[in-house]
Scaffold this motif. Structure first.
Motif, PDB file in Angstrom:
ATOM      1  N   ASP A 124       0.875  -1.168   0.000  1.00 37.19           N
ATOM      2  CA  ASP A 124       0.000   0.000   0.000  1.00 37.19           C
ATOM      3  C   ASP A 124       0.915   1.220   0.000  1.00 37.19           C
ATOM      4  N   VAL A 125       0.507   2.276  -0.698  1.00 38.49           N
ATOM      5  CA  VAL A 125       1.330   3.480  -0.765  1.00 38.49           C
ATOM      6  C   VAL A 125       0.527   4.671  -0.283  1.00 38.49           C
ATOM      7  N   ALA A 126       1.228   5.701   0.152  1.00 41.45           N
ATOM      8  CA  ALA A 126       0.531   6.859   0.691  1.00 41.45           C
ATOM      9  C   ALA A 126       1.422   8.086   0.665  1.00 41.45           C
ATOM     10  N   TRP A 127       0.778   9.213   0.727  1.00 43.62           N
ATOM     11  CA  TRP A 127       1.440  10.496   0.949  1.00 43.62           C
ATOM     12  C   TRP A 127       0.917  11.078   2.255  1.00 43.62           C
ATOM     13  N   TYR A 128       1.851  11.541   3.070  1.00 41.44           N
ATOM     14  CA  TYR A 128       1.539  12.223   4.315  1.00 41.44           C
ATOM     15  C   TYR A 128       2.119  13.636   4.245  1.00 41.44           C
ATOM     16  N   ARG A 129       1.675  14.480   5.160  1.00 40.53           N
ATOM     17  CA  ARG A 129       2.281  15.804   5.261  1.00 40.53           C
ATOM     18  C   ARG A 129       2.309  16.233   6.725  1.00 40.53           C
ATOM     19  N   GLN A 130       3.256  17.117   6.998  1.00 39.85           N
ATOM     20  CA  GLN A 130       3.376  17.653   8.348  1.00 39.85           C
ATOM     21  C   GLN A 130       3.673  19.137   8.248  1.00 39.85           C
ATOM     22  N   ALA A 170      -3.255  11.160   1.167  1.00 42.38           N
ATOM     23  CA  ALA A 170      -3.844  10.298   0.144  1.00 42.38           C
ATOM     24  C   ALA A 170      -3.229   8.915   0.271  1.00 42.38           C
ATOM     25  N   THR A 171      -4.048   7.905   0.092  1.00 40.81           N
ATOM     26  CA  THR A 171      -3.573   6.519   0.178  1.00 40.81           C
ATOM     27  C   THR A 171      -4.062   5.723  -1.021  1.00 40.81           C
ATOM     28  N   MET A 172      -3.299   4.703  -1.372  1.00 43.29           N
ATOM     29  CA  MET A 172      -3.690   3.792  -2.457  1.00 43.29           C
ATOM     30  C   MET A 172      -3.251   2.394  -2.057  1.00 43.29           C
ATOM     31  N   THR A 173      -4.179   1.449  -2.090  1.00 49.03           N
ATOM     32  CA  THR A 173      -3.835   0.075  -1.750  1.00 49.03           C
ATOM     33  C   THR A 173      -3.114  -0.608  -2.913  1.00 49.03           C
ATOM     34  N   ASP A 174      -2.670  -1.829  -2.661  1.00 49.04           N
ATOM     35  CA  ASP A 174      -2.024  -2.589  -3.734  1.00 49.04           C
ATOM     36  C   ASP A 174      -2.993  -2.883  -4.866  1.00 49.04           C
ATOM     37  N   ARG A 175      -4.277  -2.840  -4.576  1.00 53.05           N
ATOM     38  CA  ARG A 175      -5.307  -3.048  -5.600  1.00 53.05           C
ATOM     39  C   ARG A 175      -5.816  -1.725  -6.173  1.00 53.05           C
ATOM     40  N   ARG A 176      -5.105  -0.626  -5.826  1.00 56.00           N
ATOM     41  CA  ARG A 176      -5.371   0.697  -6.389  1.00 56.00           C
ATOM     42  C   ARG A 176      -6.666   1.333  -5.879  1.00 56.00           C
ATOM     43  N   THR A 203      -4.498  14.038  -6.449  1.00 54.38           N
ATOM     44  CA  THR A 203      -4.673  12.708  -7.021  1.00 54.38           C
ATOM     45  C   THR A 203      -3.417  11.884  -6.781  1.00 54.38           C
ATOM     46  N   ILE A 204      -3.594  10.725  -6.181  1.00 56.80           N
ATOM     47  CA  ILE A 204      -2.476   9.805  -5.967  1.00 56.80           C
ATOM     48  C   ILE A 204      -2.465   8.774  -7.085  1.00 56.80           C
ATOM     49  N   SER A 205      -1.275   8.403  -7.508  1.00 57.81           N
ATOM     50  CA  SER A 205      -1.144   7.367  -8.533  1.00 57.81           C
ATOM     51  C   SER A 205       0.156   6.609  -8.312  1.00 57.81           C
ATOM     52  N   ARG A 206       0.285   5.493  -9.004  1.00 58.49           N
ATOM     53  CA  ARG A 206       1.502   4.695  -8.865  1.00 58.49           C
ATOM     54  C   ARG A 206       1.845   4.061 -10.195  1.00 58.49           C
ATOM     55  N   ASP A 207       3.118   3.816 -10.388  1.00 58.27           N
ATOM     56  CA  ASP A 207       3.619   3.089 -11.560  1.00 58.27           C
ATOM     57  C   ASP A 207       4.479   1.963 -11.014  1.00 58.27           C
ATOM     58  N   ASN A 208       3.892   0.784 -10.921  1.00 64.50           N
ATOM     59  CA  ASN A 208       4.620  -0.329 -10.316  1.00 64.50           C
ATOM     60  C   ASN A 208       5.842  -0.723 -11.142  1.00 64.50           C
ATOM     61  N   MET A 267       7.396   3.645  -8.566  1.00 65.02           N
ATOM     62  CA  MET A 267       7.195   5.051  -8.230  1.00 65.02           C
ATOM     63  C   MET A 267       5.755   5.320  -7.817  1.00 65.02           C
ATOM     64  N   LEU A 268       5.577   6.328  -6.987  1.00 62.99           N
ATOM     65  CA  LEU A 268       4.252   6.850  -6.712  1.00 62.99           C
ATOM     66  C   LEU A 268       4.276   8.358  -6.879  1.00 62.99           C
ATOM     67  N   PHE A 269       3.084   8.905  -7.099  1.00 59.45           N
ATOM     68  CA  PHE A 269       2.979  10.309  -7.449  1.00 59.45           C
ATOM     69  C   PHE A 269       1.834  10.957  -6.670  1.00 59.45           C
ATOM     70  N   LEU A 270       1.936  12.266  -6.531  1.00 58.65           N
ATOM     71  CA  LEU A 270       0.841  13.043  -5.969  1.00 58.65           C
ATOM     72  C   LEU A 270       0.686  14.296  -6.813  1.00 58.65           C
ATOM     73  N   GLU A 271      -0.400  14.332  -7.564  1.00 56.01           N
ATOM     74  CA  GLU A 271      -0.729  15.504  -8.366  1.00 56.01           C
ATOM     75  C   GLU A 271      -1.543  16.442  -7.477  1.00 56.01           C
ATOM     76  N   MET A 272      -1.044  17.665  -7.325  1.00 53.87           N
ATOM     77  CA  MET A 272      -1.702  18.637  -6.445  1.00 53.87           C
ATOM     78  C   MET A 272      -2.114  19.851  -7.254  1.00 53.87           C
TER      79      MET A 272
END
Length: 119
Positions: free
Chosen positions: A36-42, A52-58, A71-76, A80-85
């Motif tokens: 599972d992938v995610a973006w956090y912020r502080q 934003a979070t994305m599971t292994d099943r997207r 928008t969160i996305s990934r390229d297995n 890589m994972l991405f966060l479009e803001m």
């Protein structure tokens, strides 16, 4: 030990856009796809929060403040994972972290990257 490196942060005016990227190394492609992938912020003086979070099943999930803008996305294949803001606001200013999690000790974090939204 997997390593994550973020890129794409910086200074942007309110209403602008940024695309964050996170590349995983020391990890084979098939392993990355199982995380599972995610973006956090502080933000200063605040706790780290999931953006934003994305599971292994997207399957995706977004924090209320960013719904419709991020928008969160990934390229297995590229590990890589991405966060479009988009439509960025000053309150989006924070250090952003990428995360890979498969439970237990399989929990990896990037070093963080600064995003500043200011005119």
């Amino acid at each position: 030990q997997a390593q994550l490196v973020e890129s794409g942060g910086g200074l942007v005016q309110p209403g602008g856009s940024l695309r964050l990227s996170c590349r995983a190394s020391r990890m084979i492609t098939s392993t990355f796809s199982m995380f599972d992938v995610a973006w956090y912020r502080q933000a200063p003086g605040k706790q780290r929060e999931a953006v934003a979070t994305m599971t292994d099943r997207r399957s995706t999930n977004y924090a209320d403040p960013v719904k419709g803008r991020f928008t969160i996305s990934r390229d297995n294949s590229k590990k890589m994972l991405f966060l479009e803001m988009n439509s960025l606001k000053p309150e989006d200013t924070a250090v952003y972290y990428c995360n890979l999690d498969r439970g237990g000790s399989d929990d990896y974090w990037g070093q963080g990257i600064q995003v500043t939204v200011s005119s």
